[in-house]
Design an enzyme around this catalytic site. Structure first.
Site, short mmCIF file in Angstrom:
data_model
loop_
_atom_site.label_atom_id
_atom_site.label_comp_id
_atom_site.label_asym_id
_atom_site.label_seq_id
_atom_site.Cartn_x
_atom_site.Cartn_y
_atom_site.Cartn_z
N ASP A 9 0.85 -1.20 0.00
CA ASP A 9 0.00 0.00 0.00
C ASP A 9 0.89 1.25 0.00
OD1 ASP A 9 -1.70 2.10 0.58
OD2 ASP A 9 -2.64 1.11 2.29
N VAL A 32 -6.29 4.24 -5.82
CA VAL A 32 -5.20 4.76 -5.00
C VAL A 32 -5.47 6.21 -4.60
CG1 VAL A 32 -3.72 5.54 -6.93
CG2 VAL A 32 -2.68 4.74 -4.80
N ASP A 33 -6.19 6.95 -5.43
CA ASP A 33 -6.58 8.34 -5.11
C ASP A 33 -7.42 8.36 -3.83
OD1 ASP A 33 -7.03 11.05 -5.39
OD2 ASP A 33 -8.27 10.90 -7.18
N1 AR6 Z 1 -1.37 1.45 -3.05
C1 AR6 Z 1 -0.75 1.17 -4.22
N2 AR6 Z 1 -1.40 0.94 -5.36
C2 AR6 Z 1 -2.76 0.97 -5.32
C3 AR6 Z 1 -3.48 1.26 -4.15
C4 AR6 Z 1 -2.72 1.51 -2.97
N3 AR6 Z 1 -3.31 1.80 -1.80
N4 AR6 Z 1 -4.81 1.22 -4.43
C5 AR6 Z 1 -4.93 0.91 -5.74
N5 AR6 Z 1 -3.69 0.75 -6.28
P1 AR6 Z 1 -6.42 3.48 -10.00
P2 AR6 Z 1 -6.09 4.98 -12.52
C6 AR6 Z 1 -3.32 0.43 -7.66
O1 AR6 Z 1 -7.74 2.99 -10.45
O2 AR6 Z 1 -6.27 3.75 -13.33
C7 AR6 Z 1 -9.55 7.32 -9.38
O3 AR6 Z 1 -10.93 7.32 -9.15
C8 AR6 Z 1 -4.34 -0.27 -8.52
O4 AR6 Z 1 -4.34 -1.67 -8.24
O5 AR6 Z 1 -6.29 3.96 -8.60
O6 AR6 Z 1 -4.99 5.93 -12.87
C9 AR6 Z 1 -9.02 8.69 -9.78
O7 AR6 Z 1 -9.70 9.71 -9.12
C10 AR6 Z 1 -3.84 0.04 -9.92
O8 AR6 Z 1 -2.79 -0.89 -10.27
O9 AR6 Z 1 -5.89 4.70 -10.94
C11 AR6 Z 1 -9.23 8.71 -11.25
O10 AR6 Z 1 -10.57 9.10 -11.56
C12 AR6 Z 1 -3.20 1.43 -9.75
O11 AR6 Z 1 -3.09 1.65 -8.34
C13 AR6 Z 1 -9.02 7.29 -11.66
O12 AR6 Z 1 -9.30 6.49 -10.52
C14 AR6 Z 1 -3.98 2.56 -10.37
O13 AR6 Z 1 -5.37 2.32 -10.27
C15 AR6 Z 1 -7.59 7.04 -12.05
O14 AR6 Z 1 -7.47 5.74 -12.58
#
Ligand code: AR6
Length: 197
Positions: A9, A32-33
């Protein structure tokens, strides 16, 4: 120096900056956001909301980056970048994703930061194919590390074991062998000193 790959994480890492995979509004979201905003606390959203809008609803265009403090996170700063939504690969997705990595590193250097951790930008909700995204992450971070002094510690964070393996093999194809086991604490990230603000 090597590009580190770490599974876990990103909100737990005591680095100078973690990168957020945000959307253009910078007002939070899922993935992750959402995790970063929950861990940082409401002051993060307040600082994001106070950033200037370039046009209605857009505080950070795709491929660019904005910095805030880390508040309750162990990381001192958050660099918010906006990855491309994957379409069919013909809408400059690769160039925009490369910009996310490169411009985050440029901003980190400008801010005097020495360590930075990236999530797999665009690889969740935004649907970027993982292998292609990992190749871009590895290419940009290795190119940066080979041509700049800081930030000297660059960590690619994989949220699961599959992503971890894809990162290791992407780095290996570019000449960097992997040697960090998944699931272990990030070995070289120091705990945040108590005296830091
Ligand atoms: N730590 C590390 N990696 C993570 C975590 C964490 N805590 N949580 C998720 N991931 P995403 P995107 C990974 O969807 O595709 C949001 O709503 C996850 O498994 O977070 O760039 C924003 O506001 C994946 O591999 O980001 C935008 O609207 C990676 O982080 C949209 O999502 C990115 O997944 C951005 O989408």
């Amino acid at each position: 120096m090597k590009i580190e790959v770490w599974q876990g994480d990103i909100t737990t890492l005591a680095v100078d900056a973690i990168v957020n995979a945000a959307n253009e509004s910078l007002l939070g979201g899922g993935g992750v956001d959402g995790a970063i905003h929950r861990a940082a606390g409401p002051q993060l959203l307040a600082e994001c909301a106070a950033l200037p809008e370039l046009r209605p609803g857009v505080r950070c265009p795709t491929g660019e980056v904005r910095a805030t403090a880390g508040y309750n996170l162990p990381a001192r700063h958050v660099l918010h970048t906006v990855g491309p939504v994957w379409n069919d690969g013909t809408r400059a997705e690769a160039e925009l994703l490369a910009n996310c990595y490169w411009k985050s590193l440029q901003l980190a250097e400008k801010m005097g930061l020495r360590s930075i951790a990236f999530p797999a930008i665009s690889c969740g909700v935004f649907g970027y194919p993982l292998h292609q995204a990992a190749q871009i992450a590895a290419t940009e971070t290795l190119a940066w590390q080979r041509s700049h002094r800081e930030p000297q510690r660059i960590i690619l964070v994989a949220y699961n074991a599959a992503t971890f393996k894809v990162y290791q093999s992407a780095l290996a194809t570019l000449g960097q062998p992997g040697d960090v086991a998944p699931g272990l604490p990030c070995p070289t990230v120091e705990p945040r000193p108590a005296w830091l603000p």
